[in-house]
Design a protein around this motif. Structure first.
Motif, PDB file in Angstrom:
ATOM      1  N   ARG B   4       0.857  -1.191   0.000  1.00 32.75           N
ATOM      2  CA  ARG B   4       0.000   0.000   0.000  1.00 32.75           C
ATOM      3  C   ARG B   4       0.886   1.230   0.000  1.00 32.75           C
ATOM      4  NH1 ARG B   4      -4.358   0.522   4.542  1.00 32.75           N
ATOM      5  NH2 ARG B   4      -4.630   2.516   3.489  1.00 32.75           N
ATOM      6  N   LEU B   5       0.451   2.224  -0.801  1.00 30.79           N
ATOM      7  CA  LEU B   5       1.164   3.490  -0.802  1.00 30.79           C
ATOM      8  C   LEU B   5       0.695   4.270   0.422  1.00 30.79           C
ATOM      9  CD1 LEU B   5       3.087   5.136  -2.704  1.00 30.79           C
ATOM     10  CD2 LEU B   5       1.026   6.234  -3.601  1.00 30.79           C
ATOM     11  N   LYS B   7       1.914   7.149   3.871  1.00 29.26           N
ATOM     12  CA  LYS B   7       2.888   8.013   4.524  1.00 29.26           C
ATOM     13  C   LYS B   7       3.590   7.267   5.655  1.00 29.26           C
ATOM     14  CE  LYS B   7       0.887  12.566   3.747  1.00 29.26           C
ATOM     15  NZ  LYS B   7       0.596  13.864   4.378  1.00 29.26           N
ATOM     16  N   HIS B  14       0.262   1.494  11.560  1.00 29.10           N
ATOM     17  CA  HIS B  14       0.077   0.110  11.117  1.00 29.10           C
ATOM     18  C   HIS B  14       1.080  -0.811  11.820  1.00 29.10           C
ATOM     19  CE1 HIS B  14      -2.434   1.996   8.128  1.00 29.10           C
ATOM     20  NE2 HIS B  14      -2.714   0.849   7.549  1.00 29.10           N
ATOM     21  N   ALA B 170      10.374  15.111   9.895  1.00 27.68           N
ATOM     22  CA  ALA B 170       9.157  15.529   9.199  1.00 27.68           C
ATOM     23  C   ALA B 170       9.068  14.921   7.797  1.00 27.68           C
ATOM     24  CB  ALA B 170       9.106  17.051   9.136  1.00 27.68           C
ATOM     25  N   TYR B 171      10.192  14.805   7.087  1.00 24.69           N
ATOM     26  CA  TYR B 171      10.122  14.285   5.724  1.00 24.69           C
ATOM     27  C   TYR B 171       9.785  12.785   5.689  1.00 24.69           C
ATOM     28  CZ  TYR B 171      11.719  18.432   3.158  1.00 24.69           C
ATOM     29  OH  TYR B 171      11.811  19.674   2.578  1.00 24.69           O
ATOM     30  N   GLN B 174       6.125  12.489   6.318  1.00 22.59           N
ATOM     31  CA  GLN B 174       5.225  13.023   5.283  1.00 22.59           C
ATOM     32  C   GLN B 174       5.305  12.240   3.977  1.00 22.59           C
ATOM     33  OE1 GLN B 174       3.116  15.716   5.461  1.00 22.59           O
ATOM     34  NE2 GLN B 174       3.537  15.760   7.632  1.00 22.59           N
ATOM     35  N   MET B 175       6.425  11.574   3.765  1.00 18.33           N
ATOM     36  CA  MET B 175       6.661  10.906   2.488  1.00 18.33           C
ATOM     37  C   MET B 175       5.790   9.656   2.334  1.00 18.33           C
ATOM     38  SD  MET B 175      10.373   9.717   1.109  1.00 18.33           S
ATOM     39  CE  MET B 175      10.730   8.782   2.588  1.00 18.33           C
ATOM     40  N   MET B 176       5.211   9.493   1.138  1.00 17.31           N
ATOM     41  CA  MET B 176       4.482   8.245   0.850  1.00 17.31           C
ATOM     42  C   MET B 176       5.382   7.331   0.036  1.00 17.31           C
ATOM     43  SD  MET B 176       0.458   8.427   0.104  1.00 17.31           S
ATOM     44  CE  MET B 176       0.299   9.722  -1.089  1.00 17.31           C
ATOM     45  N   GLU B 177       5.389   6.072   0.425  1.00 17.98           N
ATOM     46  CA  GLU B 177       6.122   5.041  -0.308  1.00 17.98           C
ATOM     47  C   GLU B 177       5.329   3.743  -0.193  1.00 17.98           C
ATOM     48  OE1 GLU B 177      10.804   5.894  -0.215  1.00 17.98           O
ATOM     49  OE2 GLU B 177      10.019   5.300   1.722  1.00 17.98           O
ATOM     50  N   PRO B 178       5.634   2.784  -1.053  1.00 13.48           N
ATOM     51  CA  PRO B 178       4.949   1.497  -0.908  1.00 13.48           C
ATOM     52  C   PRO B 178       5.350   0.815   0.397  1.00 13.48           C
ATOM     53  CG  PRO B 178       6.030   1.688  -3.047  1.00 13.48           C
ATOM     54  CD  PRO B 178       6.529   2.818  -2.207  1.00 13.48           C
TER      55      PRO B 178
END
Lengths: 478, 356
Positions: B4-5, B7, B14, B170-171, B174-178
């Motif tokens: 799942r993509l 943050k 999770h 913070a990065y 905030q970053m979305m990744e699989p």
């Protein structure tokens, strides 16, 4: 039973020998004439009477009663100064059948711990709080407490408590009365045998309430501190009875009958999910099928920028989802914070055959600009030969760079023609993916439902993708 | 299994639920609020406990209470909030209570701003509150590691009866990744020291007081013994392209990701750069640093702080080799191009110094 006075012997809820205390295992650490011993004995008797010794968790505060765990043969937790109601909240929300007692002095509860007691009361935590008010900081040697009477000399008010400087003594039972949630509020005293019996009854009731799951119970108990008051034990009790009760009137403030109201359906608390159901919840419906793809010709370092509200971030999410769906390594990094509210927004997306190093796109090779300021801001940052897509419905000027490939698309108009007011982002992404051939059309169509928030607009979005493709073909862009 | 993509902030929640966490106490602060928000949804939907407290001081004391009663507990905050928790963190350490705390670092001092810094290193890694104590500190560099490390943190916390920090920025949040939601759901076991409000646990006492100096000394020595054990057993790091290293970046979190790209950029320029990425900073992989230093391979610490981790690197290098410091503060991050230029400059200086 209340009324039957147990004359001899120690409560079962006290240890026979105070081993935790070390030296002087038979006696308490309290000074002669101190009220703590009396009050703790009443609590121990109530624990015995109510047969809750095994269930009881006694919270010792910071102050003279910090060592209550020397005496109580129950579960014990020592808390930091003033925080026992927060600790009690954590305990009670973990072991709901436990009987949680927060025993606090006046410096602890009315001074440093004012926030914790007020909010625990306001939440109606189903715990029992015994607030021992002796109008002084005892453990530290006799400094002014929030409850110290005006004019009283203490180590920190050597000339007496002054109203203008130090404020008025605080009535905690009155303050509790201003809060809706507590079910039981009473102020008692241990000055006289008669008052002691009333205290015994209040202690009993406050614990019975917890057994019955009724809610937050608060018992303030006026207690003597002969050592720090500089009085004999007898004089201290006389002063309490005659003077202290003028400042802190005794009596019951609240004894609410609580009706167990059914929670409205929308507030129904979900049941504990087992492992299988938990994994299902966490994995969600947006599991993206990973498919093999043609190798990318080059790593895509994409910057998408526009006004907040133009769907900049979700455009990036769509690109990243498409990449993930093709088995590529992807990252998505937004601008965020206050600037997002009504200001400009931008997002960096990387699609790569290898793992993504830095997710920050300093020098994009793909730039999607949705408004004028974004073109001004990012035009100079793109690399040579970059692909620059401009929403020509909104951006009025041309791209000045001559070393990049520029495509102008009336994205907002195309979206509006398709009956979607805010889907220019879908046009831009479609144009980018088709022109660059980074992601095939089928993948894009498959991923739109995974990213789209308003599912009712799915068909219109898919038609918009088709319409964009036709536009690109008609204009020789693909 | 599909991915799942998401943050990093969401991945942590999770990971927490997969790690058996049952209680989340939170208080809003940018850039960590998303963690509490995700917890408010997922913990509640899963029948676990989420509660928004009245302050970070209350948060850490709610953790103290729930951990005393045997629960797997966590919270998430950022610098100012973590600072407010200092006393409570010390109490948790003194009472040997397991807990998990995420620090999404932002720029300071004071109110600072909400952009990433790594300036809470000393506060988190060296203790932060009063007294002699340490926190196990994990440093994720991706959304997947936000999931993996948070899940693992609960096992470590229970095993060593310590607070485990996820020290992020913070990065990374905030970053979305699989992210792959992997592994079985873990569960905490009944603890023989906890207070459950039942006959079996009636004798138990949660406390950090030992009135006799001799006993308090013994207690401190036992804690230190545990920390030495943790140093042996928990240290973790990644070495990237290090076999032929001419210079080694040392970096964690978002900066490690930038260094990863800089390694490739430098190699294209003919400089064999490498990366040492600590995944734990307590315990710190000092043996690895020591080894590079003894082999006279220069180190370049890249950090969003005044050099807080760099001090640990210098300590381990022990004067045996140059330790360059590429430091950025205030919420900015170095670009790959800047790092390449810095390394080129310093390697040239070093070359001429060594040859003269």
């Amino acid at each position: 039973m209340i009324g039957q006075v147990q004359k001899f012997g120690k409560s079962h809820s006290f240890y026979d020998i105070y081993e935790r205390k070390g030296e002087g295992e038979q006696s308490t650490h309290y000074c002669p004439g101190c009220g703590h011993g009396t009050i703790q004995k009443l609590i121990a008797q109530a624990i015995d009477d109510l047969k809750i010794q095994d269930r009881t968790i006694f919270l010792s505060p910071v102050g003279c009663s910090v060592f209550a765990y020397y005496y109580y043969d129950t579960g014990n937790i020592q808390c930091s100064h003033g925080r026992a109601p927060a600790v009690a909240t954590g305990v009670k929300r973990t072991v709901k059948d436990a009987i949680v007692i927060s025993y606090q002095g006046d410096g602890d509860l009315a001074g440093i711990g004012m926030t914790e007691i007020v909010h625990a009361a306001n939440r109606g935590e189903p715990i029992t709080v015994f607030f021992i008010n002796n109008a002084i900081y005892g453990m530290t040697g006799g400094q002014m407490a929030p409850t110290t009477p005006l004019g009283r000399k203490t180590l920190t008010t050597p000339f007496g408590r002054d109203r203008d400087r130090d404020g008025m003594p605080m009535g905690m039972a009155e303050l509790m009365q201003a809060i809706a949630a507590p079910v039981f509020i009473e102020r008692c005293s241990v000055a006289t045998p008669k008052e002691l019996l009333k205290t015994r009854k209040a202690v009993h009731k406050a614990l019975q309430n917890q057994i019955d799951g009724k809610g937050f119970s608060f018992v303030e108990i006026l207690s003597p501190c002969p050592t720090n008051w500089g009085m004999t034990p007898v004089d201290a009790r006389t002063w309490m009875d005659q003077q202290m009760t003028l400042l802190y009137p005794l009596g019951n403030f609240r004894d609410a009958v609580v009706q167990q109201e059914e929670q409205p359906a929308e507030h129904e608390v979900p049941l504990w999910l087992d492992d299988e159901a938990l994994v299902e919840l966490l994995k969600g419906a947006s599991d993206v099928p990973v498919m093999r793809m043609e190798p990318l010709s080059e790593t895509q370092r994409v910057k998408i920028a526009g006004f907040g509200g133009q769907g900049v971030l979700s455009a990036g999410e769509l690109v990243a989802t498409c990449g993930m769906s093709e088995g590529l390594a992807v990252s998505w990094l937004p601008s965020y914070g206050p600037e997002m509210r009504g200001g400009s927004a931008n997002v960096s997306v990387t699609l790569s055959m290898d793992e993504v190093g830095s997710p920050l796109v300093d020098h994009p090779n793909v730039l999607l600009v949705m408004n004028g300021p974004s073109l001004d801001h990012f035009e100079d940052q793109v690399v040579e030969h970059a692909l620059v897509l401009v929403n020509s419905s909104i951006v009025t000027r041309k791209v000045r760079r001559t070393d990049v490939r520029t495509i102008y698309i009336p994205a907002t108009e195309l979206a509006q023609e398709a009956g979607l007011v805010s889907a220019a982002n879908v046009v831009m992404v479609t144009a980018y993916l088709l022109i660059s051939k980074a992601i095939p059309l089928d993948t894009l169509k498959r991923c739109i439902p995974l990213v789209l928030r308003k599912k009712a607009f799915l068909e219109k979005n898919l038609s918009l993708v088709e319409r964009t493709m036709v536009y690109l073909q008609e204009n020789g862009m693909v | 299994m599909g991915k799942r993509l998401m943050k990093g902030n969401e991945a942590a929640v999770h990971g927490a639920l997969m790690g058996g966490c049952t209680h989340f106490f939170g208080y809003p602060i940018t850039p960590a609020s998303e963690i509490s928000q995700a917890a408010a949804y997922y913990f509640t939907a899963a029948g676990r406990t989420f509660l928004q407290a009245e302050s970070e001081v209350s948060v850490i004391n709610m953790l103290y209470g729930a951990a005393s009663a045997g629960a797997r507990v966590m919270t998430a905050s950022s610098g100012p909030g973590i600072a407010l928790m200092g006393e409570g963190l010390s109490y948790l350490a003194g009472a040997k209570l397991p807990s998990v705390v995420i620090d999404m670092q932002r720029a300071g001092p004071g109110l600072g701003n909400i952009w990433p810094e790594q300036s809470d290193y000393n506060m988190v890694v060296k203790g932060g509150g009063h007294g002699n104590y340490s926190n196990i500190t994990l440093t994720p560099a991706s959304a997947q590691e936000m999931f993996d490390f948070t899940r693992k943190a609960f096992e470590l916390a229970d095993k060593y009866r310590m607070t485990v920090f996820i020290l992020s920025d913070a990065y990374i949040g905030q970053m979305m990744e699989p992210v792959e939601i992997s592994g079985p759901v873990l569960h905490g076991q009944r603890k023989d020291w906890a207070v459950y409000g039942d006959a079996q646990s009636r004798e138990n006492l949660i406390s950090s007081i030992y009135m006799s100096p001799a006993l308090q000394r013994k207690h401190n020595e036992e804690l230190q013994h545990t920390y030495r054990q943790v140093e042996q057993e928990v240290v973790d790091y990644e070495l990237y392209m290090a076999d032929d290293a001419e210079i080694v970046f040392v970096a964690y979190g978002i900066v490690a990701r930038i260094c990863h790209s800089a390694v490739h950029a430098l190699r294209e320029q003919g400089i064999k750069a490498s990366l040492l990425r600590p995944k734990t900073v307590f315990p710190f992989p000092k043996n690895v640093v020591e080894d590079f230093a003894k082999r006279r391979i220069p180190l370049a610490v890249v950090e969003l702080s005044s050099g807080q981790m760099a001090d640990d690197v210098s300590l381990a290098a022990n004067g045996n080799v140059e330790v360059f410091r590429y430091l950025t503060m205030g919420g900015e991050t170095p670009t790959v191009a800047e790092l390449v230029a810095s390394v080129q400059r310093d390697m040239a200086t070093l070359g001429s110094r060594r040859s003269s």
